[in-house]
Design an enzyme around this catalytic site. Structure first.
Site, PDB file in Angstrom:
ATOM      1  N   ARG A  67       0.383  -1.608  -0.238  1.00 15.99           N
ATOM      2  CA  ARG A  67       0.387  -0.193   0.283  1.00 15.99           C
ATOM      3  C   ARG A  67       1.027   1.561   0.031  1.00 15.99           C
ATOM      4  O   ARG A  67       0.656   2.461  -0.441  1.00 15.99           O
ATOM      5  CB  ARG A  67      -1.127   0.411   1.342  1.00 15.99           C
ATOM      6  CG  ARG A  67      -1.907  -1.166   1.336  1.00 15.99           C
ATOM      7  CD  ARG A  67      -2.824  -1.071   2.113  1.00 15.99           C
ATOM      8  NE  ARG A  67      -2.943  -0.792   3.282  1.00 15.99           N
ATOM      9  CZ  ARG A  67      -3.696  -1.012   4.089  1.00 15.99           C
ATOM     10  NH1 ARG A  67      -5.531  -0.361   3.591  1.00 15.99           N
ATOM     11  NH2 ARG A  67      -3.388  -1.087   5.505  1.00 15.99           N
ATOM     12  N   GLU A 104       5.354 -10.851  14.065  1.00 16.34           N
ATOM     13  CA  GLU A 104       5.240 -11.348  14.817  1.00 16.34           C
ATOM     14  C   GLU A 104       4.911 -12.664  15.308  1.00 16.34           C
ATOM     15  O   GLU A 104       4.960 -13.401  15.607  1.00 16.34           O
ATOM     16  CB  GLU A 104       3.439 -10.634  15.193  1.00 16.34           C
ATOM     17  CG  GLU A 104       3.161 -10.801  14.009  1.00 16.34           C
ATOM     18  CD  GLU A 104       1.355  -9.555  14.256  1.00 16.34           C
ATOM     19  OE1 GLU A 104       0.163 -10.343  14.681  1.00 16.34           O
ATOM     20  OE2 GLU A 104       1.746  -8.562  14.869  1.00 16.34           O
TER      21      GLU A 104
END
Length: 179
Positions: A67, A104
């Site tokens: 993006r 993560e």
């Protein structure tokens, strides 16, 4: 005319449980579909590539996949600067530098063409969201490996409940909106 704050509030919607349960995804597609609002956002991000007198102080604008591309390319056009994509590993055709960083759920690697910058190029980094800061941190390392100078990072949205800004201590980081 709507303020930038109104444009951002109207153009960014929350999508709960996407891409997985417990995550609230910040969807910018309504903003991108709003020509006037999108133009305001591009102008606001481009302002980070100018000095106090309105002079352009960057040679290149970097967009981080994916993006970040959508935002950085029109910012580069607005500034009269070149656009450089920083992509996920294996997506660029010529010789690259790569940097890995922790996520993560594992590790990721981004790349930039080795010839994307001329030594000394002044670079503005653009991305959509600043979360943990790992992607931006890796991107800054790539740019510096090319002997270019990072003048700042500008993001559409900063998630203040995550440690992105702390991870980028000492860097010039700006956000249009913080949640």
């Amino acid at each position: 005319m709507r303020t930038l704050e109104q444009v951002l509030a109207d153009g960014i919607r929350d999508i709960p449980d996407y891409p997985k349960p417990g995550v609230v995804f910040k969807d910018i597609t309504p903003l991108l579909a709003d020509h006037t609002g999108f133009t305001q956002v591009v102008e606001a991000l481009a302002a980070f590539g100018k000095d106090d007198d309105g002079r352009v102080v960057v040679d290149k604008v970097v967009g981080i996949e994916a993006r970040g591309f959508i935002l950085a390319a029109p910012v580069a056009l607005a500034l009269g600067a070149g656009f450089v994509p920083v992509r996920k590993k294996g997506k660029l055709p010529a010789a690259t530098y790569e940097e890995s960083y922790a996520l993560e759920y594992g590790e990721a690697t981004i790349e930039v063409h080795q010839d994307a910058f001329v030594p000394g190029d002044r670079v503005l980094v653009i991305d959509d969201v600043l979360a943990t800061g790992g992607t931006v941190e890796a991107c800054l390392r790539l740019i510096r490996r090319c002997d270019a100078k990072v003048i700042g990072t500008a993001v559409l949205l900063e998630l203040s409940f995550l440690p992105g800004r702390e991870r980028l201590q000492g860097e010039e980081v700006s956000a249009l909106v913080t949640v």
